[in-house]
Structures are given as structure tokens and as C-alpha cells.
Write a protein that holds these residues in place. Structure first.
Motif, PDB file in Angstrom:
ATOM      1  N   ALA A  74      -8.208   8.500  -4.910  1.00 25.24           N
ATOM      2  CA  ALA A  74      -7.740   9.884  -4.756  1.00 25.24           C
ATOM      3  C   ALA A  74      -8.860  10.723  -4.158  1.00 25.24           C
ATOM      4  O   ALA A  74     -10.035  10.550  -4.489  1.00 25.24           O
ATOM      5  CB  ALA A  74      -7.304  10.469  -6.089  1.00 25.24           C
ATOM      6  N   LEU A  75      -8.475  11.623  -3.252  1.00 25.19           N
ATOM      7  CA  LEU A  75      -9.413  12.539  -2.643  1.00 25.19           C
ATOM      8  C   LEU A  75      -8.807  13.932  -2.663  1.00 25.19           C
ATOM      9  O   LEU A  75      -7.682  14.135  -2.210  1.00 25.19           O
ATOM     10  CB  LEU A  75      -9.707  12.122  -1.190  1.00 25.19           C
ATOM     11  N   ALA A  76      -9.567  14.893  -3.198  1.00 21.87           N
ATOM     12  CA  ALA A  76      -9.169  16.302  -3.160  1.00 21.87           C
ATOM     13  C   ALA A  76     -10.280  17.074  -2.459  1.00 21.87           C
ATOM     14  O   ALA A  76     -11.467  16.843  -2.727  1.00 21.87           O
ATOM     15  CB  ALA A  76      -8.957  16.836  -4.568  1.00 21.87           C
ATOM     16  N   GLN A  77      -9.895  17.971  -1.567  1.00 16.47           N
ATOM     17  CA  GLN A  77     -10.918  18.749  -0.876  1.00 16.47           C
ATOM     18  C   GLN A  77     -10.415  20.169  -0.632  1.00 16.47           C
ATOM     19  O   GLN A  77      -9.215  20.398  -0.419  1.00 16.47           O
ATOM     20  CB  GLN A  77     -11.334  18.088   0.434  1.00 16.47           C
ATOM     21  N   VAL A  78     -11.351  21.096  -0.678  1.00 14.89           N
ATOM     22  CA  VAL A  78     -11.053  22.491  -0.424  1.00 14.89           C
ATOM     23  C   VAL A  78     -12.130  23.035   0.509  1.00 14.89           C
ATOM     24  O   VAL A  78     -13.321  22.702   0.369  1.00 14.89           O
ATOM     25  CB  VAL A  78     -10.982  23.308  -1.735  1.00 14.89           C
ATOM     26  N   SER A  92      -6.358  20.183   0.614  1.00 10.66           N
ATOM     27  CA  SER A  92      -5.659  18.933   0.907  1.00 10.66           C
ATOM     28  C   SER A  92      -5.987  17.906  -0.165  1.00 10.66           C
ATOM     29  O   SER A  92      -7.078  17.916  -0.746  1.00 10.66           O
ATOM     30  CB  SER A  92      -6.047  18.383   2.285  1.00 10.66           C
ATOM     31  N   THR A  93      -5.014  17.061  -0.437  1.00 11.00           N
ATOM     32  CA  THR A  93      -5.199  15.967  -1.398  1.00 11.00           C
ATOM     33  C   THR A  93      -4.593  14.700  -0.804  1.00 11.00           C
ATOM     34  O   THR A  93      -3.643  14.744  -0.018  1.00 11.00           O
ATOM     35  CB  THR A  93      -4.537  16.270  -2.745  1.00 11.00           C
ATOM     36  N   GLN A  99       0.856  -1.183   0.000  1.00 12.18           N
ATOM     37  CA  GLN A  99       0.000   0.000   0.000  1.00 12.18           C
ATOM     38  C   GLN A  99       0.897   1.239   0.000  1.00 12.18           C
ATOM     39  O   GLN A  99       1.804   1.350   0.818  1.00 12.18           O
ATOM     40  CB  GLN A  99      -0.916   0.021   1.229  1.00 12.18           C
ATOM     41  N   PHE A 100       0.642   2.151  -0.944  1.00 17.08           N
ATOM     42  CA  PHE A 100       1.393   3.406  -1.042  1.00 17.08           C
ATOM     43  C   PHE A 100       0.416   4.570  -0.875  1.00 17.08           C
ATOM     44  O   PHE A 100      -0.654   4.583  -1.495  1.00 17.08           O
ATOM     45  CB  PHE A 100       2.120   3.530  -2.380  1.00 17.08           C
ATOM     46  N   THR A 101       0.797   5.548  -0.052  1.00 19.06           N
ATOM     47  CA  THR A 101      -0.078   6.683   0.215  1.00 19.06           C
ATOM     48  C   THR A 101       0.730   7.974   0.162  1.00 19.06           C
ATOM     49  O   THR A 101       1.861   8.030   0.671  1.00 19.06           O
ATOM     50  CB  THR A 101      -0.742   6.561   1.598  1.00 19.06           C
ATOM     51  N   GLY A 102       0.153   9.009  -0.463  1.00 16.03           N
ATOM     52  CA  GLY A 102       0.753  10.338  -0.489  1.00 16.03           C
ATOM     53  C   GLY A 102      -0.275  11.380  -0.090  1.00 16.03           C
ATOM     54  O   GLY A 102      -1.449  11.278  -0.468  1.00 16.03           O
ATOM     55  N   ARG A 103       0.151  12.360   0.698  1.00 14.87           N
ATOM     56  CA  ARG A 103      -0.759  13.412   1.159  1.00 14.87           C
ATOM     57  C   ARG A 103      -0.092  14.771   1.014  1.00 14.87           C
ATOM     58  O   ARG A 103       1.113  14.906   1.208  1.00 14.87           O
ATOM     59  CB  ARG A 103      -1.157  13.192   2.623  1.00 14.87           C
ATOM     60  N   TYR A 104      -0.928  15.762   0.686  1.00 18.84           N
ATOM     61  CA  TYR A 104      -0.457  17.145   0.591  1.00 18.84           C
ATOM     62  C   TYR A 104      -1.547  18.043   1.157  1.00 18.84           C
ATOM     63  O   TYR A 104      -2.736  17.880   0.846  1.00 18.84           O
ATOM     64  CB  TYR A 104      -0.179  17.525  -0.863  1.00 18.84           C
ATOM     65  N   SER A 105      -1.170  18.997   2.001  1.00 14.61           N
ATOM     66  CA  SER A 105      -2.159  19.898   2.594  1.00 14.61           C
ATOM     67  C   SER A 105      -1.559  21.286   2.735  1.00 14.61           C
ATOM     68  O   SER A 105      -0.369  21.434   3.017  1.00 14.61           O
ATOM     69  CB  SER A 105      -2.626  19.382   3.962  1.00 14.61           C
TER      70      SER A 105
END
Length: 772
Positions: free
Chosen positions: A437-441, A412-413, A395-401
Motif C-alpha cells: 500500500a502507498l499513500a501520498q499527499v 492518492s492511494t 494480481q489485484f490493484t486499486g487506486r484512488y486519487s
């Protein structure tokens, strides 16, 4: 020869003694030397650094004093010599300055950092603390142990050998026939205050006048400091293993590493070889526990299990990269029956689902990455089989906020790639590779009396299946938007209830969420489950956890909370809350086998928490169905804790149609015996009202006799619907010395909420508590 009247420990005494014996006592300057900075401190030093000892002055006093300058001093009548943390008192005291040797006779008493010795004759080099004491009575400050001996040989300021000695912590009571409840008699006891241990040879332990344990050689602690050596044996009796005898050995490898070996003999099974290794380094720490039983007599096979927890960082040394975190949680056992046969081992080895989880993670600023592998070992039971969860390999996960962007926006994504693996014949669905994938504003508006947070989310999911679905597809995808608006108000007022002033709040809250419907009925479910219905989840966008199901929602959650706060400290004395969902449209997305949600009004969620008095606390959560006028789930609990070693806790838990249980735990004194010892009742009972039987129970008694504690505990733990593990635990604890029997104390700590050890010592005793 000269004589003078008795000298008190004052500057006048220093001057008087200096006239006779100038090198012995130095007069005190009234003005600090240039360059010396005096630092005031409210604390008295517990220990004196070795570098300062030789420069300390020597004070003497007595009724008659004579001597030769720079050679010797003789003090007679209430004689006393004091230097640093050492004081010597006697009828006659001789001090030879060239050898730093003190000789004392008649009613000799010595106090060294709170440890005291009394006897007829002492010879001692004061600084080196080297010498001997005949027929001493001694007492140690740290554990209040005392005894008598033929002789004490002081090797240095940290070590001594007490010959033909007794040792106990039972304090003397009035009466000519009094004897200590327990006493250790030994040919010699070697005291090491640096390691804080004692070593007895040729010893025997007597309890209530009966010899119970001959000891050729025994090491025992003088404090809680770790030390290598054999630990007291433990003895247990249960219905699974028979009599169980464990002989643990502790190895203090280093201040940051240790190991414990605990070989055990089980009369029904054989020998179990167990061990635990712990380590704590600057960049990592962890623990490894393992057990191996060759040829279990009841199962006719070898049995083994291990558990490893490791947390740390790997420093790459690369500029801009930094450190990479690593976490390991590995658990494995030999067979499916391990959890049932060895239910009291390490917690992670007593479950039917054992995780083997490895994580690498990295973060820099607003960005983070992680890589994970998770493989489960499922321990099956023929009477109660379970569907194994999916392995994640990998499992690979990346996050950006980012927060506080232009216009006050938060962004955040998250991107996740997982390969799910399990046995299709057991799961009933194909394995797959899923990308999510999840993108939220969002744009938060917040002020002291209100807040409003609109949020927009976009979910995107794609699957690649190892086998076709029911419609023949080998891939699938799903894209869904979600809009939510979270808002609330905060009102405050001063209030007074039951004669007490409060700051009361009223906090209404409204949460709206809209997610359009997408048919997900053909998609397999790898990691989604319904969220629990509570105050944490009722204000969330998705009715499911995980990423395989995203519920279609058009609903409004309304709720309110009121709190009573102490106006001076801000401590919360009470909290009451209510919340309910208003659904404008049916929820059609369900888990496999589930039914759509068509009720327009959800159950009402009620919650209360009261801490009105430090002695009492109360908590309750109720899920109430207005249509049936019955609670669906209820948890009601309270605790009464009026003082030390007095606590009663009770809880009622209802999940209608599934379980209804009462849980009661307590520790409470129940009476004195002969005006000396005290009995305590301890226990915890978990009773199923639905099945009308005890599920788990721990019931016992503790007896506090002052210098020893006795414990007897009966434990019953349910292992399946038709069987339970039962055992009886006995333990004798000789305060300041050792424990014998089974580990009843640990069982009480693990099972009874807020259980207190009857001899909890939070601070080490000060030498000034015994200052003379």
C-alpha cells in the motif's frame, strides 16, 4: 434538318443547342429556386452520386450538327459529347436520345473520370456506361497503367473486359524501337473499379523481353484497397531453413476483419502452416497469429507457436458500473529452440521470455481497479541460462486519487495484492503473497516562473511466504515514510546565436528526498530492479523500480536545463542539461548481492539535443565520473536527412566494461544508369568495438527504373555469442501490378531508421489532373 456553327461549352451554346434539341439541353436559371440554399465549396467533386447522374445535362459541340428533336443528333467534325464526368470526342458522333446511345467513329477518344480510351469505333449507352470499343488504347488514372487491346466491353460504369490485351505502367520514351521493361499480355483482363482489382486470364509476364511468369489466372490490385486472393509468392534463402517458398493467400472477410494464410516450404525443415486473423469492432480489436510445422526435419518434432493481442471493453449494462476493460497478450511456442530457429516471426515469439498476460480493468471518476494474471514461458539456452521471472497468479490493484482538495492538496492511494509463483530451485527463494500500500499527499505551488512541490509518502508492505526465510520467518512486514521536495525556477530572455533569434530559457531545479533506513536484506526480491540513471529517474524518490526494495535516501539532486526556442513557433532548436546527486548519507538498502552506495557525489549526467536545421539532428547523453574522469555510459547519435530518400543516421553507445557499439543506418542514391534508372544504397550496421565484430547487419541495394524496382538485401542477425542467422533477399516490384521474390521491403522498413519507400503515394490522383 438543321445545322449550326461549332458550339462552345458556354451558356450561349446551351441556348443555341436548345433551339434545335430542346429536351437534350436545359437552359440555366439565373435565379435560384425558392428554398434552395447554395453552399459554396473550394473542392471539386471527385465522384458524382448515382442519383444525380440521370438529371445531368448533355452538352454537344462540333463543326456541323443536325438531328431530330427528342430522337437523334449527329455531330460531325471535331464532335464532342459531354455529360458529368464522361466526355466523348470523335470525327463523327451520333446520339440516340431514347436509348441514351452514343455511336462514335474516327479518332474516338473517351474520358471517364480520368480513365481514357482511344480507338476507331465506339458504341456506348452513356448513363449505364454499357457498350464496346474496338482496337482501343487505354490508360487508367489511379495507377497510370496503360495498354492496347482488340476490344473493350463495358459492362457498366464500374466493370469492363479488355480482350487480347497488354498492360504495363512503363511510360513511353522517345525512340522507334522502345519497348516497355515489363508488360503483361493476357487473353482477357477483367477490370472492376468498384473492388479496385484486375483479373487476368491466359496471361504471361515479360520482363526485359524475357517471359518470366506464365499465369493461367491472376488477380492484381488497381489501388491499395484490400482484396481477397492469392498474394505474390515470396522466396528466401538462409543458412537455417534453406530455400524458403511462401504462397500467401489474403481473405478480406469484411471491412473490419481479414485473414492471411501463409503456408511455406522450407527445404531443410519441411512445411510450415501459418496464418493471421485481424478484427476491429466497436468495442474490441485484436490480432491472432499462429504457426504449425509438422515433423521438423532438423529437430525431429512438431513445432508451433501462437500470439494473441486483444483489447476491448465489456459493457455490463449495470447502472453505476459501466464498462469493464479487457486486455490479452498471450504468447507460447513449442520448445526452447523456437526463438533461435524462427527468429523472423512475430516479434513477441522471437524473445526468450514470452508473456501470457490477461488484464481486467475498471475506472470510475477518481477510482480504478484492475485484476491481472501473468505467466511467463522461459526459453532456456544451455550456453546462456536465465533465471525466469515470477508469475503473478493473480494480481489485484486499486487506486484512488484526488486533486485540488482543501488547501490545494493532492491525494492518492494505491493498494496491490500479488501472489508470486516460480520454481524455487531456479529462483533460490520461496514463493509468496505480497500486499503493498502507498499513500501520498502533496501540495503543489506553481507560477509562470517557478514551482515547489512538497510530498509525503507512506509505504506499507507485508509478505506471507510458502517456505521459511533464512531466519525461519514465514511472514514479514515493512513500513516506511518518504519526504520529498521538488522545486525549480524558469528564466527567459531573448537571444541571438549564429544570426538567428531565439527565446532562451534557463531552468534550474532542486530535488530533495529523505527516506529512513529499514533493513530489507532478508526480504526476497520478486519484482524490484535498479532504475536506469537518466534525466527521467534522477528526480525520483526511489532508486529501485518495483515494490520489494525502497531505498534509504538523504540526498539532494541539483540540475539545470537551458533551451533555445523559436520565438514565432515555439519549436525547440536546442536543449542542454546537467544534473548530479549530492548524498548526505550512505544508501545501505541494496538488491541481493549488491553493495551500499557511499559516494557523496554521484556521476554527472549530461544531455544535449540539437535540431538547429530540419536536415540535421543530434542527441547525446553522457554519464561522467568526476573521480576517474571517464564516462561510465555514453550515447551519442545524429541524423542527416536533406531530402526524400536521403538519410544517414549514426550512433555510438558505450557501457563501460560491458559493451561498446557503433550503429550506422542509411538510405542514399548512389548514381544513375544510362540517364534513366537510379541506384540506392541501403543498410544498417551494428559493430561491437569491444568484440571487434559485426553484431547485426543489413546491407542492400535498390534500383528504381521508373516502372519497376529491384532490391537485393543481405541480412545477418546474431542469435547467440557463437552463431548468427544469415539470409539473402531478392525482390522485383512491378509498379502498379505486383511484387515477386522475398519480402526485402519489410526488412528495410524494420531495420533502417526513417527508411522511405521509393513509391510512397500519400494521396489518390484526381480526375481533374486529366480533365479534358
Amino acid at each position: 434538318m438543321r445545322s449550326c456553327s461549332r458550339f462552345a461549352l458556354t451558356p450561349v451554346a446551351l441556348v443555341a443547342c436548345a433551339l434545335l434539341h430542346q429536351p437534350l439541353v436545359r437552359a440555366q436559371a439565373t435565379v435560384a429556386e425558392p428554398g434552395i440554399k447554395l453552399k459554396p465549396s473550394p473542392l471539386l467533386r471527385e465522384s458524382i452520386p448515382e442519383a444525380e447522374r440521370k438529371g445531368l445535362p448533355t452538352y454537344v459541340s462540333g463543326e456541323r450538327l443536325s438531328g431530330s428533336p427528342d430522337l437523334d443528333t449527329v455531330v460531325e467534325g471535331n464532335a464532342e459529347l459531354r455529360r458529368g464526368d464522361v466526355s466523348i470526342r470523335a470525327d463523327r458522333l451520333e446520339y440516340y436520345q431514347p436509348d441514351d446511345l452514343a455511336k462514335a467513329r474516327g479518332h474516338v477518344h473517351i474520358n471517364r473520370a480520368g480513365n481514357t480510351f482511344d480507338g476507331p469505333l465506339l458504341e456506348l449507352k452513356v448513363d449505364a456506361f454499357e457498350g464496346f470499343f474496338t482496337e482501343p488504347h487505354y490508360r487508367f488514372l489511379r495507377n497510370d497503367a496503360y495498354g492496347e487491346a482488340d476490344r473493350v466491353d463495358f459492362i457498366d460504369d464500374k466493370r469492363a473486359i479488355i480482350r487480347n490485351a497488354t498492360y504495363t505502367t512503363c511510360q513511353r520514351r522517345p525512340g522507334p524501337s522502345w519497348m516497355p521493361d515489363w508488360v503483361l499480355r493476357a487473353a482477357s483482363i477483367r477490370i472492376d473499379n468498384e473492388e479496385e482489382t484486375g483479373q487476368a486470364t491466359g496471361a504471361s509476364l515479360r520482363f526485359l523481353g524475357v517471359p518470366i511468369l506464365p499465369i493461367p489466372s491472376l488477380s492484381f490490385p488497381l489501388s491499395d484497397k484490400r482484396k481477397s486472393g492469392l498474394l505474390p509468392p515470396t522466396i528466401g534463402l538462409d543458412n537455417l531453413n534453406g530455400v524458403e517458398l511462401t504462397l500467401p493467400y489474403y481473405w478480406n472477410i469484411a471491412p473490419n476483419r481479414d485473414a492471411t494464410f501463409f503456408p511455406a516450404l522450407m527445404t531443410k525443415r519441411g512445411i510450415d502452416l501459418g496464418g493471421e486473423f485481424r478484427y476491429l469492432e466497436q468495442d474490441y480489436n485484436g490480432k491472432l497469429r499462429a504457426n504449425f510445422m509438422p515433423n521438423d526435419s532438423l529437430r525431429a518434432r512438431d513445432r508451433w507457436g501462437y500470439a494473441l493481442q486483444h483489447d476491448g471493453v465489456v459493457r455490463t449494462g449495470l447502472s453505476g458500473v459501466g464498462a469493464i476493460g479487457i486486455n490479452l497478450n498471450l504468447n507460447r511456442v513449442s520448445d526452447d529452440n523456437y526463438w533461435r530457429d524462427f527468429s523472423r516471426g512475430t516479434t513477441s515469439l522471437t524473445q526468450r521470455l514470452l508473456a501470457n498476460d490477461a488484464n481486467l480493468y475498471w475506472s470510475r471518476g477518481n477510482f480504478s481497479l484492475s485484476a491481472r494474471t501473468l505467466k511467463w514461458q522461459t526459453l532456456q539456452d544451455v550456453a546462456s541460462p536465465i533465471v525466469p521471472p515470477y508469475d503473478r497468479l493473480p494480481q489485484f490493484t486499486g487506486r484512488y486519487s484526488r486533486t485540488n482538495l482543501a488547501g490545494g492538496l493532492d491525494l492518492s492511494t494505491e493498494v496491490d495484492y500479488t501472489q508470486f509463483r516460480a520454481e524455487p530451485s531456479l529462483t533460490g527463494q520461496p514463493n509468496a503473497r505480497r500486499t503493498y500500500a502507498l499513500a501520498q499527499v502533496s501540495r503543489p505551488w506553481q507560477a509562470p516562473g517557478w514551482f515547489a512541490i512538497p510530498k509525503l509518502q507512506l509505504h506499507s508492505t507485508s509478505y506471507q511466504f510458502d517456505a521459511p526465510l533464512a531466519n525461519g520467518a514465514t511472514s514479514a512486514s515493512r513500513v516506511l515514510p518518504t519526504f520529498s521536495l521538488d522545486s525549480g525556477l524558469v528564466f527567459e530572455r531573448d537571444a541571438r546565436y549564429f544570426g538567428r533569434n531565439f527565446r532562451q530559457t534557463l531552468e534550474p531545479r532542486a530535488f530533495y528526498v529523505y527516506t529512513p533506513f529499514r533493513d530489507q536484506s532478508l526480504l526476497p526480491n520478486y519484482d524490484s530492479a535498479a532504475n536506469d540513471f537518466n534525466f527521467a529517474t534522477i528526480y525520483t524518490e526511489n532508486a529501485f523500480g518495483g515494490n520489494d526494495r525502497i531505498s534509504d535516501n538523504n540526498l539532494l539532486t541539483l540540475g539545470a536545463t537551458t533551451r533555445l526556442l523559436d520565438p514565432d513557433t515555439g519549436a525547440e532548436a536546442a536543449r542542454f542539461g546537467i544534473a548530479q546527486r549530492l548524498r548526505f548519507k550512505d544508501q545501505r538498502v541494496t538488491l541481493p548481492g549488491g553493495t551500499p552506495v557511499s559516494e557523496r557525489l554521484s556521476d554527472v549526467l549530461l544531455g544535449a539535443s540539437v535540431n538547429w536545421d530540419p536536415k540535421w539532428s543530434f542527441e547525446s547523453t553522457v554519464q561522467y565520473n568526476p573521480k576517474t574522469r571517464r564516462s561510465i555510459r555514453s550515447t551519442i547519435g545524429g541524423r542527416y536527412n536533406p531530402g526524400s530518400y536521403r538519410v544517414i543516421s549514426a550512433a555510438y553507445r558505450l557501457q563501460r566494461g560491458l559493451s561498446e557499439q557503433i550503429d550506422v543506418g542509411w538510405q542514399w542514391p548512389i548514381g544513375n544508369v544510362g540517364g534513366e534508372g537510379r541506384w540506392y544504397s541501403v543498410g544498417r550496421l551494428n559493430y561491437s568495438l569491444q568484440d571487434r565484430k559485426l553484431v547485426d547487419s543489413v546491407i542492400g541495394f535498390e534500383y528504381d527504373a521508373g516502372c519497376w524496382l529491384g532490391r537485393i538485401v543481405v541480412e545477418r542477425l546474431q542469435s547467440s555469442t557463437s552463431s548468427a542467422n544469415k539470409r539473402i533477399l531478392f525482390q522485383l516490384e512491378f509498379i502498379g501490378f505486383t511484387r515477386l521474390g522475398s519480402n526485402a521491403l519489410q526488412t528495410l522498413k524494420d531495420n533502417i531508421p526513417r527508411y522511405q519507400y521509393l513509391r510512397e503515394q500519400t494521396t489518390a490522383p484526381s480526375r481533374y489532373s486529366n480533365y479534358e
